[in-house]
Design an enzyme around this catalytic site. Sequence first.
Site, PDB file in Angstrom:
ATOM      1  N   LYS A  22       0.846  -1.215   0.000  1.00 52.14           N
ATOM      2  CA  LYS A  22       0.000   0.000   0.000  1.00 52.14           C
ATOM      3  C   LYS A  22       0.875   1.257   0.000  1.00 52.14           C
ATOM      4  O   LYS A  22       0.640   2.180  -0.770  1.00 52.14           O
ATOM      5  CB  LYS A  22      -0.888  -0.009   1.254  1.00 52.14           C
ATOM      6  CG  LYS A  22      -1.560   1.309   1.536  1.00 52.14           C
ATOM      7  CD  LYS A  22      -2.434   1.255   2.767  1.00 52.14           C
ATOM      8  CE  LYS A  22      -1.762   1.595   4.069  1.00 52.14           C
ATOM      9  NZ  LYS A  22      -1.423   3.014   4.265  1.00 52.14           N
ATOM     10  N   ASN A  23       1.897   1.267   0.857  1.00 48.25           N
ATOM     11  CA  ASN A  23       2.689   2.487   1.001  1.00 48.25           C
ATOM     12  C   ASN A  23       3.643   2.734  -0.163  1.00 48.25           C
ATOM     13  O   ASN A  23       4.285   3.783  -0.227  1.00 48.25           O
ATOM     14  CB  ASN A  23       3.450   2.478   2.336  1.00 48.25           C
ATOM     15  CG  ASN A  23       2.505   2.715   3.504  1.00 48.25           C
ATOM     16  OD1 ASN A  23       1.323   3.019   3.303  1.00 48.25           O
ATOM     17  ND2 ASN A  23       3.011   2.574   4.712  1.00 48.25           N
ATOM     18  N   ARG A  94      -4.455  11.139   4.600  1.00 49.26           N
ATOM     19  CA  ARG A  94      -3.274  12.002   4.700  1.00 49.26           C
ATOM     20  C   ARG A  94      -2.340  11.883   3.500  1.00 49.26           C
ATOM     21  O   ARG A  94      -1.732  12.859   3.070  1.00 49.26           O
ATOM     22  CB  ARG A  94      -2.488  11.642   5.956  1.00 49.26           C
ATOM     23  CG  ARG A  94      -3.034  12.203   7.208  1.00 49.26           C
ATOM     24  CD  ARG A  94      -2.029  12.004   8.296  1.00 49.26           C
ATOM     25  NE  ARG A  94      -0.751  12.605   7.937  1.00 49.26           N
ATOM     26  CZ  ARG A  94      -0.457  13.876   8.091  1.00 49.26           C
ATOM     27  NH1 ARG A  94      -1.331  14.701   8.628  1.00 49.26           N
ATOM     28  NH2 ARG A  94       0.733  14.339   7.729  1.00 49.26           N
ATOM     29  N   CYS A 118      -4.592  12.904  12.826  1.00 54.21           N
ATOM     30  CA  CYS A 118      -5.215  11.587  12.730  1.00 54.21           C
ATOM     31  C   CYS A 118      -5.050  10.867  14.056  1.00 54.21           C
ATOM     32  O   CYS A 118      -4.381  11.363  14.949  1.00 54.21           O
ATOM     33  CB  CYS A 118      -4.685  10.795  11.552  1.00 54.21           C
ATOM     34  SG  CYS A 118      -3.127  10.058  11.858  1.00 54.21           S
ATOM     35  N   ARG A 123       0.891  14.639  13.303  1.00 51.74           N
ATOM     36  CA  ARG A 123       1.458  14.488  11.967  1.00 51.74           C
ATOM     37  C   ARG A 123       1.579  15.809  11.205  1.00 51.74           C
ATOM     38  O   ARG A 123       0.870  16.059  10.235  1.00 51.74           O
ATOM     39  CB  ARG A 123       0.656  13.449  11.174  1.00 51.74           C
ATOM     40  CG  ARG A 123       0.638  12.114  11.882  1.00 51.74           C
ATOM     41  CD  ARG A 123      -0.106  11.061  11.149  1.00 51.74           C
ATOM     42  NE  ARG A 123       0.696  10.401  10.137  1.00 51.74           N
ATOM     43  CZ  ARG A 123       0.288   9.320   9.480  1.00 51.74           C
ATOM     44  NH1 ARG A 123      -0.894   8.799   9.737  1.00 51.74           N
ATOM     45  NH2 ARG A 123       1.045   8.766   8.574  1.00 51.74           N
ATOM     46  N   LEU A 127       8.137  19.498   7.321  1.00 51.11           N
ATOM     47  CA  LEU A 127       9.304  19.041   6.551  1.00 51.11           C
ATOM     48  C   LEU A 127       8.999  19.016   5.052  1.00 51.11           C
ATOM     49  O   LEU A 127       9.854  19.319   4.227  1.00 51.11           O
ATOM     50  CB  LEU A 127       9.755  17.657   7.034  1.00 51.11           C
ATOM     51  CG  LEU A 127      10.140  17.591   8.521  1.00 51.11           C
ATOM     52  CD1 LEU A 127      10.370  16.162   8.964  1.00 51.11           C
ATOM     53  CD2 LEU A 127      11.400  18.429   8.765  1.00 51.11           C
ATOM     54  N   ASP A 306       4.648   0.588  11.994  1.00 55.79           N
ATOM     55  CA  ASP A 306       3.438  -0.047  11.455  1.00 55.79           C
ATOM     56  C   ASP A 306       3.297  -1.513  11.879  1.00 55.79           C
ATOM     57  O   ASP A 306       2.296  -2.151  11.541  1.00 55.79           O
ATOM     58  CB  ASP A 306       3.435   0.050   9.914  1.00 55.79           C
ATOM     59  CG  ASP A 306       3.116   1.452   9.431  1.00 55.79           C
ATOM     60  OD1 ASP A 306       2.749   2.295  10.261  1.00 55.79           O
ATOM     61  OD2 ASP A 306       3.238   1.700   8.217  1.00 55.79           O
ATOM     62  N   ILE A 328       8.061   6.954  16.946  1.00 58.27           N
ATOM     63  CA  ILE A 328       7.698   7.656  15.698  1.00 58.27           C
ATOM     64  C   ILE A 328       6.437   8.505  15.875  1.00 58.27           C
ATOM     65  O   ILE A 328       6.415   9.668  15.516  1.00 58.27           O
ATOM     66  CB  ILE A 328       7.469   6.661  14.528  1.00 58.27           C
ATOM     67  CG1 ILE A 328       8.608   5.639  14.440  1.00 58.27           C
ATOM     68  CG2 ILE A 328       7.257   7.412  13.199  1.00 58.27           C
ATOM     69  CD1 ILE A 328       9.901   6.126  13.898  1.00 58.27           C
ATOM     70  N   ARG A 398      -8.605  -0.418   4.746  1.00 62.03           N
ATOM     71  CA  ARG A 398      -7.747   0.572   4.108  1.00 62.03           C
ATOM     72  C   ARG A 398      -6.420  -0.047   3.680  1.00 62.03           C
ATOM     73  O   ARG A 398      -5.809   0.406   2.718  1.00 62.03           O
ATOM     74  CB  ARG A 398      -7.426   1.710   5.087  1.00 62.03           C
ATOM     75  CG  ARG A 398      -8.534   2.709   5.307  1.00 62.03           C
ATOM     76  CD  ARG A 398      -8.019   3.841   6.185  1.00 62.03           C
ATOM     77  NE  ARG A 398      -6.650   4.160   5.790  1.00 62.03           N
ATOM     78  CZ  ARG A 398      -5.660   4.443   6.625  1.00 62.03           C
ATOM     79  NH1 ARG A 398      -5.874   4.477   7.920  1.00 62.03           N
ATOM     80  NH2 ARG A 398      -4.453   4.707   6.186  1.00 62.03           N
TER      81      ARG A 398
HETATM   82  C1  UD1 Z   1       4.497   6.844   6.326  1.00 61.55           C
HETATM   83  C2  UD1 Z   1       3.571   5.653   6.149  1.00 61.55           C
HETATM   84  C3  UD1 Z   1       3.035   5.193   7.502  1.00 61.55           C
HETATM   85  C4  UD1 Z   1       4.199   4.929   8.459  1.00 61.55           C
HETATM   86  C5  UD1 Z   1       5.127   6.123   8.527  1.00 61.55           C
HETATM   87  C6  UD1 Z   1       6.366   5.863   9.365  1.00 61.55           C
HETATM   88  C7  UD1 Z   1       2.602   6.032   3.965  1.00 61.55           C
HETATM   89  C8  UD1 Z   1       1.393   6.369   3.163  1.00 61.55           C
HETATM   90  N1  UD1 Z   1       2.458   6.048   5.306  1.00 61.55           N
HETATM   91  O1  UD1 Z   1       3.708   7.903   6.883  1.00 61.55           O
HETATM   92  O2  UD1 Z   1       2.278   4.006   7.294  1.00 61.55           O
HETATM   93  O3  UD1 Z   1       3.677   4.676   9.747  1.00 61.55           O
HETATM   94  O4  UD1 Z   1       5.553   6.487   7.202  1.00 61.55           O
HETATM   95  O5  UD1 Z   1       7.052   4.757   8.889  1.00 61.55           O
HETATM   96  O6  UD1 Z   1       3.646   5.717   3.418  1.00 61.55           O
HETATM   97  N2  UD1 Z   1       6.835  14.498  10.721  1.00 61.55           N
HETATM   98  C9  UD1 Z   1       7.026  15.818  11.038  1.00 61.55           C
HETATM   99  N3  UD1 Z   1       6.951  16.747  10.025  1.00 61.55           N
HETATM  100  C10 UD1 Z   1       6.704  16.402   8.728  1.00 61.55           C
HETATM  101  C11 UD1 Z   1       6.513  15.040   8.414  1.00 61.55           C
HETATM  102  C12 UD1 Z   1       6.579  14.106   9.430  1.00 61.55           C
HETATM  103  O7  UD1 Z   1       7.255  16.165  12.189  1.00 61.55           O
HETATM  104  O8  UD1 Z   1       6.661  17.291   7.874  1.00 61.55           O
HETATM  105  C13 UD1 Z   1       6.865  13.483  11.785  1.00 61.55           C
HETATM  106  C14 UD1 Z   1       5.518  12.761  11.941  1.00 61.55           C
HETATM  107  O9  UD1 Z   1       4.640  13.494  12.740  1.00 61.55           O
HETATM  108  C15 UD1 Z   1       5.945  11.465  12.582  1.00 61.55           C
HETATM  109  C16 UD1 Z   1       7.326  11.205  11.953  1.00 61.55           C
HETATM  110  O10 UD1 Z   1       7.758  12.447  11.412  1.00 61.55           O
HETATM  111  O11 UD1 Z   1       6.093  11.638  13.966  1.00 61.55           O
HETATM  112  C17 UD1 Z   1       7.288  10.171  10.849  1.00 61.55           C
HETATM  113  O12 UD1 Z   1       6.391  10.570   9.856  1.00 61.55           O
HETATM  114  P1  UD1 Z   1       6.587  10.213   8.316  1.00 61.55           P
HETATM  115  O13 UD1 Z   1       7.820   9.388   8.140  1.00 61.55           O
HETATM  116  O14 UD1 Z   1       6.453  11.452   7.533  1.00 61.55           O
HETATM  117  O15 UD1 Z   1       5.321   9.294   8.054  1.00 61.55           O
HETATM  118  P2  UD1 Z   1       4.272   9.387   6.875  1.00 61.55           P
HETATM  119  O16 UD1 Z   1       4.963   9.641   5.594  1.00 61.55           O
HETATM  120  O17 UD1 Z   1       3.159  10.278   7.273  1.00 61.55           O
END
Ligand code: UD1
Length: 419
Positions: A22-23, A94, A118, A123, A127, A306, A328, A398
């Site tokens: 999925k990801n 998201r 969420c 989230r 970045l 996950d 995380i 999902r």
């Molecule tokens: C993706 C995966 C999700 C997985 C996660 C971590 C998809 C669709 N989803 O989510 O299933 O659990 O990676 O492996 O691929 N953060 C910030 N600022 C930002 C972006 C992220 O502070 O701009 C923080 C988030 O709040 C979180 C951490 O970074 O605490 C990791 O998030 P991120 O790696 O971005 O996860 P996703 O891409 O949302």
Amino acid sequence: MDKLVIKGGKKLQGEVNISSAKNSVLPILVATILNGNNCTIENAPMLEDVFVICEVLKSLKANVSIDKINNKVKINTANLFDNDANDELVRKMRASFLIMGPMLGRFGNFKISLPGGCNIGTRPIDLHLKGLSALGAEISVGHGYVEAKAKKLRGSNIYLDYPSVGATENIMMAATLADGETVIGNAAEEPEIVDLARFLRAMGAQISGEGTDTIRILGVKDFKEVVYKPIYDRIEAGTFMITAAITKSLIKINGADGVHLKPIIAKLTEMGVAIEINENSIIVDGRKKLNPVDIKTMPYPGFPTDMQAQMMSLLCTVKGTSIITETIFENRFMQAVELKRMGANIKIDGRSAVIEGVDTFTGSEVTATDLRAGAALILAGLTAEGATTISDIYHIDRGYVSIEQKLKGLGADIERVSS
Ligand code: UD1
């Protein structure tokens, strides 16, 4: 709304086929925005999240056809234009925010609803925005929207404060159409990032370094037609590995990639699960007595967040004390409340969960609060005494293709019922 009813305690056996990730598929579908030619994704997982992202693309006037029988998605974004994406859909998922990078790259202007918080945490998207503004975008945030404008994106050196998966993907996609070279430092190294880079390369992008902490992208002018098959879903495979361990069964998991599953294999092996890794499958034997372990979730190649909830269910059934630390997401222990209804002994202290193994779960009425929490409840239900009813299973749909069919194929007593 549908529910899952599981009668626990059955020994399972046999083989299960893993679907595509999925990801991986979500960013790959989004990346077709960059390409005005035909893009075909083969072996696509027929999941709710995939259908939602396809609707988002359709709302931007992409031509999308989903062949549910042959698991194929065909997309042509030639007639796409820079209108706003459907707000409701964007807030629903998201990952929709990933359209920001490619829309900006292709049209130099895009406005999108801010993604909502969420269940598992706030989230933020700081970045993503820092990276896109380093590529030359002027970004304004207000009234619930993010708007980005750039006459032409230009390559830049970007160092992420944290190796965010989504931010790495968004920046990588935008940079493929920028002038010159972009270097992303402290990039995420997840297998799904590698898969996205391979997809982008297959359609003509110039990318190197994916799978390391430094990714280099040299902007190109345009892209070509592509047919692509994404990687297998390591989280689905990991969930079936835990299925074998928690039900004390022997299961062959087809399509699992031993390299991507290393952190999960390492922990299960430490617990005493016997695992045989073959080229295209993994055989998991959970019939021996298991030991408690401590787990800390980390960016890849650390233990994946996950898989944390599913692992919690397993550790609840293992005599002794285990500690899980979630680094995380700040609110990712919601399954604990439901598992306690089933008899688990779990104490949460901030980002840590202390688990004392109990003899057995007891079947109960529980609620899936998010995707992986839902998977954790299925695992608990499979080994519980009596019947477990799980509601709000749309969360599970999902991210898991036909989960009850796959489990039934292994001999589980599980039914989807409409209420
Ligand atoms: C993706 C995966 C999700 C997985 C996660 C971590 C998809 C669709 N989803 O989510 O299933 O659990 O990676 O492996 O691929 N953060 C910030 N600022 C930002 C972006 C992220 O502070 O701009 C923080 C988030 O709040 C979180 C951490 O970074 O605490 C990791 O998030 P991120 O790696 O971005 O996860 P996703 O891409 O949302």
